[in-house]
Design a protein around this motif. Structure first.
Motif, short mmCIF file in Angstrom:
data_model
loop_
_atom_site.label_atom_id
_atom_site.label_comp_id
_atom_site.label_asym_id
_atom_site.label_seq_id
_atom_site.Cartn_x
_atom_site.Cartn_y
_atom_site.Cartn_z
N ASN A 276 14.91 11.37 6.30
CA ASN A 276 13.78 11.99 5.62
C ASN A 276 12.53 11.80 6.47
OD1 ASN A 276 12.52 9.39 4.75
ND2 ASN A 276 14.42 9.25 3.59
N GLN A 277 11.46 12.47 6.10
CA GLN A 277 10.24 12.48 6.91
C GLN A 277 9.61 11.09 7.06
OE1 GLN A 277 7.23 15.15 5.45
NE2 GLN A 277 6.48 15.55 7.51
N THR A 278 9.69 10.26 6.03
CA THR A 278 9.09 8.92 6.11
C THR A 278 10.07 7.85 6.58
OG1 THR A 278 9.61 8.46 3.78
CG2 THR A 278 7.45 9.45 4.26
N MET A 279 11.32 8.26 6.83
CA MET A 279 12.38 7.36 7.26
C MET A 279 12.63 6.23 6.26
SD MET A 279 13.70 8.82 9.74
CE MET A 279 14.91 7.60 10.19
N SER A 280 12.44 6.54 4.99
CA SER A 280 12.78 5.59 3.93
C SER A 280 14.30 5.48 3.84
CB SER A 280 12.23 6.07 2.58
OG SER A 280 10.82 6.12 2.63
N GLN A 281 14.76 4.30 3.50
CA GLN A 281 16.19 4.09 3.30
C GLN A 281 16.64 4.80 2.03
OE1 GLN A 281 18.33 2.49 5.44
NE2 GLN A 281 16.53 2.61 6.76
N PRO A 282 17.89 5.22 1.95
CA PRO A 282 18.36 5.89 0.74
C PRO A 282 18.11 5.07 -0.53
CG PRO A 282 19.98 6.15 2.46
CD PRO A 282 18.93 5.18 2.98
N ASP A 283 18.22 3.75 -0.45
CA ASP A 283 18.01 2.87 -1.61
C ASP A 283 16.72 2.06 -1.49
OD1 ASP A 283 18.85 1.22 0.45
OD2 ASP A 283 20.10 -0.02 -0.84
N GLU A 284 15.68 2.67 -0.97
CA GLU A 284 14.40 1.98 -0.72
C GLU A 284 13.85 1.31 -1.97
OE1 GLU A 284 11.22 1.22 2.15
OE2 GLU A 284 13.10 2.26 2.46
N LYS A 285 13.87 2.01 -3.11
CA LYS A 285 13.34 1.44 -4.34
C LYS A 285 14.09 0.17 -4.73
CE LYS A 285 12.11 2.53 -9.05
NZ LYS A 285 11.53 3.59 -9.84
N ARG A 286 15.40 0.19 -4.65
CA ARG A 286 16.22 -0.98 -4.97
C ARG A 286 15.89 -2.13 -4.03
NH1 ARG A 286 20.98 -3.29 -3.35
NH2 ARG A 286 22.17 -4.34 -4.97
N GLN B 48 0.80 -1.22 0.00
CA GLN B 48 0.00 0.00 0.00
C GLN B 48 0.83 1.27 0.00
OE1 GLN B 48 -2.70 -0.52 3.26
NE2 GLN B 48 -3.59 -2.35 2.38
N GLN B 49 2.07 1.20 -0.38
CA GLN B 49 2.90 2.39 -0.54
C GLN B 49 3.16 2.60 -2.03
OE1 GLN B 49 6.67 2.31 1.49
NE2 GLN B 49 7.30 4.26 0.63
N TRP B 50 2.86 3.79 -2.52
CA TRP B 50 3.01 4.12 -3.93
C TRP B 50 4.18 5.06 -4.14
CZ3 TRP B 50 -0.05 2.16 -7.77
CH2 TRP B 50 -1.21 1.51 -7.38
N HIS B 51 4.65 5.13 -5.33
CA HIS B 51 5.62 6.11 -5.80
C HIS B 51 6.93 6.05 -5.02
CE1 HIS B 51 7.15 9.54 -7.90
NE2 HIS B 51 7.42 10.13 -6.75
N PHE B 52 7.88 5.42 -5.60
CA PHE B 52 9.21 5.33 -5.02
C PHE B 52 10.17 6.14 -5.87
CE2 PHE B 52 6.99 1.34 -4.24
CZ PHE B 52 6.99 1.33 -2.86
N VAL B 53 11.03 6.88 -5.23
CA VAL B 53 12.05 7.61 -5.98
C VAL B 53 13.34 6.79 -5.96
CG1 VAL B 53 11.04 9.88 -5.56
CG2 VAL B 53 12.71 8.99 -3.96
N ALA B 54 14.22 7.08 -6.88
CA ALA B 54 15.44 6.28 -7.02
C ALA B 54 16.33 6.37 -5.78
CB ALA B 54 16.21 6.71 -8.26
N VAL B 55 16.50 7.56 -5.24
CA VAL B 55 17.35 7.76 -4.05
C VAL B 55 16.66 8.76 -3.13
CG1 VAL B 55 19.59 8.54 -3.21
CG2 VAL B 55 19.44 7.34 -5.39
N TYR B 56 16.56 8.39 -1.86
CA TYR B 56 15.98 9.28 -0.86
C TYR B 56 17.10 9.95 -0.07
CZ TYR B 56 11.42 7.03 -1.47
OH TYR B 56 10.24 6.57 -1.99
N PRO B 57 16.92 11.23 0.24
CA PRO B 57 17.87 11.84 1.17
C PRO B 57 17.68 11.19 2.54
CG PRO B 57 16.04 13.33 0.78
CD PRO B 57 15.85 12.14 -0.13
N TYR B 58 18.69 11.20 3.35
CA TYR B 58 18.56 10.57 4.67
C TYR B 58 19.19 11.45 5.72
CZ TYR B 58 18.06 6.83 8.02
OH TYR B 58 17.66 6.09 9.09
#
Length: 78
Positions: free
Chosen positions: A45-55, A33-43
């Motif tokens: 970040n507000q959602t605490m996504s990993q820098p390589d979350e999409k990978r 249920q999570q949409w739209h992933f970017v290639a690299v997240y700054p860290y």
């Protein structure tokens, strides 16, 4: 799609996958249920996504499909 054929039950994540037949590529566009992933997240970040979350999400799909195939599961249309 449901999985049939194996004797064990595995975690069944929820993925939407976009297939690019010309490039022979599959990409996760939604996971759990999570949409739209970017290639690299700054860290950080507000959602605490990993820098390589999409990978990592795409690797999870690869590992999960390999696990299912090794244990005899196959896809059937629901």
């Amino acid at each position: 799609m449901e999985l049939n054929g194996g004797q064990q039950r595995f975690f069944q994540p929820s993925f939407d996958v976009q297939l690019y037949h010309d490039a022979r590529l599959a990409e996760v566009v939604r996971a759990q249920q999570q949409w739209h992933f970017v290639a690299v997240y700054p860290y950080p970040n507000q959602t605490m996504s990993q820098p390589d979350e999409k990978r990592q999400i795409n690797l999870l799909l690869k590992d999960w499909l390999n696990l299912c195939a090794r244990h005899g599961f196959h896809a059937t249309s629901a």
